[in-house]
Design a protein around this motif. Structure first.
Motif, PDB file in Angstrom:
ATOM      1  N   UNK A 295       2.266  38.797  45.584  1.00  0.00           N
ATOM      2  CA  UNK A 295       1.211  37.894  45.120  1.00  0.00           C
ATOM      3  C   UNK A 295       0.912  37.990  43.646  1.00  0.00           C
ATOM      4  N   UNK A 296       1.783  38.597  42.857  1.00  0.00           N
ATOM      5  CA  UNK A 296       1.574  38.767  41.423  1.00  0.00           C
ATOM      6  C   UNK A 296       2.866  38.495  40.655  1.00  0.00           C
ATOM      7  N   UNK A 297       2.747  37.789  39.516  1.00  0.00           N
ATOM      8  CA  UNK A 297       3.851  37.666  38.567  1.00  0.00           C
ATOM      9  C   UNK A 297       3.719  38.756  37.514  1.00  0.00           C
ATOM     10  N   UNK A 298       4.862  39.217  37.000  1.00  0.00           N
ATOM     11  CA  UNK A 298       4.871  40.052  35.804  1.00  0.00           C
ATOM     12  C   UNK A 298       5.574  39.282  34.692  1.00  0.00           C
ATOM     13  N   UNK A 299       4.906  39.199  33.547  1.00  0.00           N
ATOM     14  CA  UNK A 299       5.476  38.541  32.379  1.00  0.00           C
ATOM     15  C   UNK A 299       5.526  39.544  31.241  1.00  0.00           C
ATOM     16  N   UNK A 300       6.676  39.690  30.633  1.00  0.00           N
ATOM     17  CA  UNK A 300       6.835  40.605  29.502  1.00  0.00           C
ATOM     18  C   UNK A 300       7.139  39.798  28.252  1.00  0.00           C
ATOM     19  N   UNK A 301       6.292  39.943  27.254  1.00  0.00           N
ATOM     20  CA  UNK A 301       6.444  39.227  25.997  1.00  0.00           C
ATOM     21  C   UNK A 301       6.786  40.208  24.881  1.00  0.00           C
ATOM     22  N   UNK A 302       7.902  39.986  24.179  1.00  0.00           N
ATOM     23  CA  UNK A 302       8.281  40.895  23.088  1.00  0.00           C
ATOM     24  C   UNK A 302       7.149  41.071  22.082  1.00  0.00           C
ATOM     25  N   UNK A 303       6.822  42.308  21.814  1.00  0.00           N
ATOM     26  CA  UNK A 303       5.777  42.617  20.860  1.00  0.00           C
ATOM     27  C   UNK A 303       4.370  42.528  21.408  1.00  0.00           C
ATOM     28  N   UNK A 304       4.219  41.959  22.618  1.00  0.00           N
ATOM     29  CA  UNK A 304       2.881  41.783  23.197  1.00  0.00           C
ATOM     30  C   UNK A 304       2.678  42.617  24.451  1.00  0.00           C
ATOM     31  N   UNK A 305       3.755  43.113  25.038  1.00  0.00           N
ATOM     32  CA  UNK A 305       3.626  43.953  26.215  1.00  0.00           C
ATOM     33  C   UNK A 305       3.734  43.196  27.521  1.00  0.00           C
ATOM     34  N   UNK A 306       3.197  43.802  28.558  1.00  0.00           N
ATOM     35  CA  UNK A 306       3.291  43.277  29.917  1.00  0.00           C
ATOM     36  C   UNK A 306       1.984  42.606  30.318  1.00  0.00           C
ATOM     37  N   UNK A 307       2.115  41.450  30.967  1.00  0.00           N
ATOM     38  CA  UNK A 307       0.962  40.718  31.497  1.00  0.00           C
ATOM     39  C   UNK A 307       1.180  40.473  32.985  1.00  0.00           C
ATOM     40  N   UNK A 308       0.065  40.511  33.727  1.00  0.00           N
ATOM     41  CA  UNK A 308       0.089  40.250  35.165  1.00  0.00           C
ATOM     42  C   UNK A 308      -0.775  39.023  35.459  1.00  0.00           C
ATOM     43  N   UNK A 309      -0.396  38.264  36.473  1.00  0.00           N
ATOM     44  CA  UNK A 309      -1.192  37.105  36.856  1.00  0.00           C
ATOM     45  C   UNK A 309      -0.432  36.195  37.788  1.00  0.00           C
ATOM     46  N   UNK A 310      -0.756  34.926  37.706  1.00  0.00           N
ATOM     47  CA  UNK A 310      -0.095  33.934  38.561  1.00  0.00           C
ATOM     48  C   UNK A 310      -0.305  32.574  37.920  1.00  0.00           C
TER      49      UNK A 310
END
Length: 368
Positions: A295-310
């Motif tokens: 029930x969660x997405x993980x998004x990794x953005x260069x220089x910004x780190x990891x984000x969780x959400x949907x």
């Protein structure tokens, strides 16, 4: 937080062609909410930040949280087969093989029922061969979730149970809704409301049972890749076709509040959250591969780190909500127009200036 730049970036999304957008950005103790564009194309009524919109599959995280809480209470075992709980809905070998965990993580192999409930979409994912006719035809149709589940179960499997990559499917989340009803004695929408939405103070959120929304909200315009021309307003729509899989109405402030509390450990236990954040590849409806947990997405953005959400989409509306792993940065946005891309000669949706403008806004907001 540069409020002026955030508003300018939001304005550019509307200037790129989107009807309207609302957003809330949080960084540490600071917060900003903004809006751009129109809530009603005909009258020019403006969007305002606290509007309520359909946010689609964002509700999958709430549904997952409700399931995890029942696991913590000893009522559900993630690794038991769904056939143990709902043998008539998923009979036979698949019922004995597909676990609750697989349903939460889209690795069950069950096909999505949508092309069967909406026959004009049967050609998906070949968009050019579809028609939006059945979307309009079912604006006021009251679907039975058990019948929708049966469509998905009867369809050819999209992967082996537990296979990798998984394939995104609403069928699994309707099954989870039936599981919640079995163990709690009340329908899933009411249970999620009573156990998640109300206690967490999500005052702008609901799982509606009526096609018409209450409170301040915009019209919601569906393009279906230019096949609705002009775009069709579907702000009035019976959402029983997705129920606990994608029917949530919410605000950007509520989405940020929910994900902040979830990642702070105030919604499910630390061990439950850890399991929700164990990710694997899942093929989304648009053919892209997402990093998905339970029930969660993980998004990794260069220089910004990891984000969780949907993220989520409904007819005419959609949303994205992301929170940094350390909880310091959040962005939630919601739009009142969907599927604005046009198709090339091969039927492939083409990039649109709206896409780039949205990415630029998200990048600015995530950077803090």
């Amino acid at each position: 937080m540069n409020i002026e730049k955030l508003q300018q970036a939001l304005d550019r999304v509307h200037e790129a062609g989107l009807a309207g957008i609302v957003a809330e950005v949080r960084q540490d103790e600071e917060s900003w909410e903004g809006a751009a564009g129109v809530a009603d194309i005909d009258t020019g009524r403006p969007m305002v930040p606290r509007m309520r919109l359909r946010v689609g599959s964002v509700v999958k995280t709430l549904t997952t949280a409700a399931v995890m809480r029942q696991c913590e209470a000893g009522e559900i075992d993630l690794d038991k087969p769904i056939g143990h709980y709902l043998p008539r809905l998923v009979p036979g070998e698949r019922g004995a093989t597909i676990t609750v965990r697989m349903l939460l993580g889209h690795t069950s192999g069950l096909a999505d029922y949508l092309p069967y409930a909406y026959p004009s979409l049967r050609a998906m994912p070949v968009v050019a061969e579809t028609s939006p006719e059945s979307i309009a035809d079912n604006q006021f149709t009251r679907f039975d979730p058990v019948e929708l589940i049966a469509m998905g179960v009867a369809a050819p499997p999209v992967c082996a149970p537990g296979g990798s990559p998984g394939v995104y499917s609403n069928t699994g989340y309707l099954l989870l809704g039936q599981l919640l009803e079995l163990v709690t004695g009340i329908d899933a929408e009411r249970h999620i409301t009573d156990s998640i939405i109300t206690p967490l103070g999500l005052t702008g959120s609901e799982l509606p049972t009526d096609p018409r929304l209450e409170g301040l909200h915009p019209k919601m315009y569906e393009n279906w890749f230019g096949m609705f021309d002009p775009p069709r307003d579907f702000s009035v729509f019976d959402m029983s076709w997705v129920g606990p899989a994608a029917s949530l109405v919410s605000t950007v402030a509520d989405m940020n509040r929910f994900f902040a509390l979830l990642l702070a450990g105030e919604v499910v236990s630390p061990s439950s959250l850890e399991q929700m954040q164990q990710t694997h590849p899942v093929i989304a409806f648009d053919g892209s591969t997402v990093d998905y947990g339970l029930g969660l997405h993980r998004t990794q953005r260069p220089g910004l780190g990891t984000f969780w959400g949907h993220d989520g989409s409904a007819w005419g509306a959609g949303a994205v909500s992301m929170t940094s792993e350390d909880g310091r940065r959040q962005v939630s946005l919601a739009v009142n127009e969907q599927r604005w891309n046009r198709l090339d000669a091969s039927g492939v949706p083409q990039p649109h200036p709206i896409d780039l403008a949205l990415l630029e806004f998200l990048g600015l907001a995530m950077a803090g």
